[in-house]
Design a protein around this motif. Structure first.
Motif, mmCIF file in Angstrom:
data_model
loop_
_atom_site.group_PDB
_atom_site.id
_atom_site.type_symbol
_atom_site.label_atom_id
_atom_site.label_comp_id
_atom_site.label_asym_id
_atom_site.label_seq_id
_atom_site.Cartn_x
_atom_site.Cartn_y
_atom_site.Cartn_z
ATOM 1 N N HIS A 118 4.133 -26.653 57.687
ATOM 2 C CA HIS A 118 3.309 -26.469 56.493
ATOM 3 C C HIS A 118 3.297 -24.989 56.095
ATOM 4 O O HIS A 118 2.333 -24.264 56.368
ATOM 5 C CB HIS A 118 1.877 -26.945 56.748
ATOM 6 N N PRO A 119 4.348 -24.513 55.426
ATOM 7 C CA PRO A 119 4.408 -23.096 55.067
ATOM 8 C C PRO A 119 3.276 -22.637 54.156
ATOM 9 O O PRO A 119 2.989 -21.439 54.103
ATOM 10 C CB PRO A 119 5.777 -22.968 54.384
ATOM 11 N N ARG A 120 2.615 -23.562 53.448
ATOM 12 C CA ARG A 120 1.485 -23.162 52.597
ATOM 13 C C ARG A 120 0.330 -22.606 53.420
ATOM 14 O O ARG A 120 -0.539 -21.905 52.899
ATOM 15 C CB ARG A 120 0.992 -24.351 51.773
ATOM 16 N N GLY A 121 0.308 -22.946 54.699
ATOM 17 C CA GLY A 121 -0.758 -22.445 55.547
ATOM 18 C C GLY A 121 -0.523 -21.027 56.048
ATOM 19 O O GLY A 121 -1.451 -20.367 56.517
ATOM 20 N N ILE A 122 0.702 -20.514 55.925
ATOM 21 C CA ILE A 122 1.026 -19.202 56.484
ATOM 22 C C ILE A 122 0.180 -18.084 55.879
ATOM 23 O O ILE A 122 -0.395 -17.267 56.624
ATOM 24 C CB ILE A 122 2.539 -18.908 56.332
ATOM 25 N N PRO A 123 0.031 -17.994 54.541
ATOM 26 C CA PRO A 123 -0.813 -16.920 53.987
ATOM 27 C C PRO A 123 -2.271 -17.020 54.437
ATOM 28 O O PRO A 123 -2.928 -15.998 54.637
ATOM 29 C CB PRO A 123 -0.691 -17.113 52.472
ATOM 30 N N THR A 193 -2.623 -26.308 56.978
ATOM 31 C CA THR A 193 -1.673 -26.931 56.046
ATOM 32 C C THR A 193 -1.808 -26.379 54.630
ATOM 33 O O THR A 193 -0.899 -26.554 53.815
ATOM 34 C CB THR A 193 -1.889 -28.451 55.992
ATOM 35 N N GLY A 194 -2.947 -25.768 54.312
ATOM 36 C CA GLY A 194 -3.202 -25.290 52.968
ATOM 37 C C GLY A 194 -3.656 -26.377 52.013
ATOM 38 O O GLY A 194 -3.881 -26.113 50.829
ATOM 39 N N ARG A 195 -3.826 -27.602 52.507
ATOM 40 C CA ARG A 195 -4.226 -28.698 51.645
ATOM 41 C C ARG A 195 -5.742 -28.690 51.415
ATOM 42 O O ARG A 195 -6.508 -28.343 52.316
ATOM 43 C CB ARG A 195 -3.792 -30.029 52.259
ATOM 44 N N THR A 196 -6.138 -29.099 50.214
ATOM 45 C CA THR A 196 -7.544 -29.069 49.840
ATOM 46 C C THR A 196 -8.077 -30.485 49.603
ATOM 47 O O THR A 196 -7.320 -31.449 49.510
ATOM 48 C CB THR A 196 -7.756 -28.228 48.572
#
Length: 252
Positions: A118-123, A193-196
């Motif tokens: 889940h690269p969206r979680g990296i930041p 994961t960066g998911r909302t």
């Protein structure tokens, strides 16, 4: 990376949300005093001071810090509060050791795999690191959080037994205000994961996701009007709708 300041927002009467790097904790004001729900990350200290200033208080005026669980991003200021201001943290007995050693836990899926999946979680994880996520001192919390029994602290919050994310996870309910602090049993942003939207935290940071799913029943029956999670925005649709939405999403 530019320095990120904590935001301080009143989210309900007598409840201030302190937020930084996708992490929340809460200052709760009642007629008989102040408490914290969780203590965030070390880099959130100035945010706490700003929240206290808004209610004309100082750290030593906090009666207690109630920990939903013992992970590093929920105990980050506990050691400082106790050492400098004699503010004691409280936790369920099953999370006592975790609160003292907040990195010693084994999730269902290796944490190192989360950024790859889940690269969206990296930041988000980078911002948490900048806020002190890798340098949290554990705390010797008092292991007296008993589900269903109102805590003998200002506001009389009631622990809501919700294990799975950790073995001893408890939410906290303010029955007279219809406010549920769901900790990480139910969040509106998964940092991994960066998911909302209402959901469980990824298996990369959860001990037993299947148990966590079962625990959602206890959150739903509170019938709280407002859900305040450990990560993500407040959910104003009520606890039952938050739980239904989380179940529709399932577990990563």
């Amino acid at each position: 990376m530019a320095h990120e300041k904590a935001s301080v927002t009143t989210v309900a009467p007598g409840v201030i949300r302190i937020h930084r790097a996708a992490v929340n904790f809460y200052l709760v004001s009642s007629g008989d005093g102040l408490i914290l729900i969780d203590t965030g990350l070390p880099g959130m200290w100035r945010g706490l001071l700003r929240a206290l200033h808004e209610v004309g208080a100082a750290p030593e005026d906090i009666a207690a810090a109630l920990l939903t669980h013992g992970h590093f991003d929920h105990v980050g200021l506990s050691d400082r509060l106790h050492g400098e201001h004699r503010v004691r943290s409280h936790v369920h007995p099953s999370d006592k050791e975790l609160a003292q050693h907040p990195y010693r836990y084994r999730p269902q899926r290796p944490r190192v795999s989360a950024p790859l999946r889940h690269p969206r979680g990296i930041p988000i994880l980078a911002r948490m690191t900048a806020a002190g996520a890798l340098w949290v001192e554990g705390t010797k919390a008092k292991a007296d959080v008993a589900p269903g029994r109102a805590m003998d602290v200002p506001g009389r919050p009631v622990p809501v037994w919700s294990p799975g994310h950790t073995d001893g996870h408890c939410g906290f309910l303010l029955p007279d205000r219809g406010v549920l602090f769901s900790g990480d049993a139910l969040v509106t942003l998964d940092p991994y994961t960066g998911r909302t939207g209402p959901r469980l935290v990824s298996r990369s940071a959860t001990a037993d996701a299947e148990t966590n799913l079962l625990s959602l029943d206890a959150l739903a029956v509170t019938d709280a009007r407002l859900v305040l999670p450990g990560h993500g925005a407040p959910f104003e649709g009520g606890a039952r709708e938050a739980v239904a939405a989380a179940r529709r999403v399932g577990v990563d």
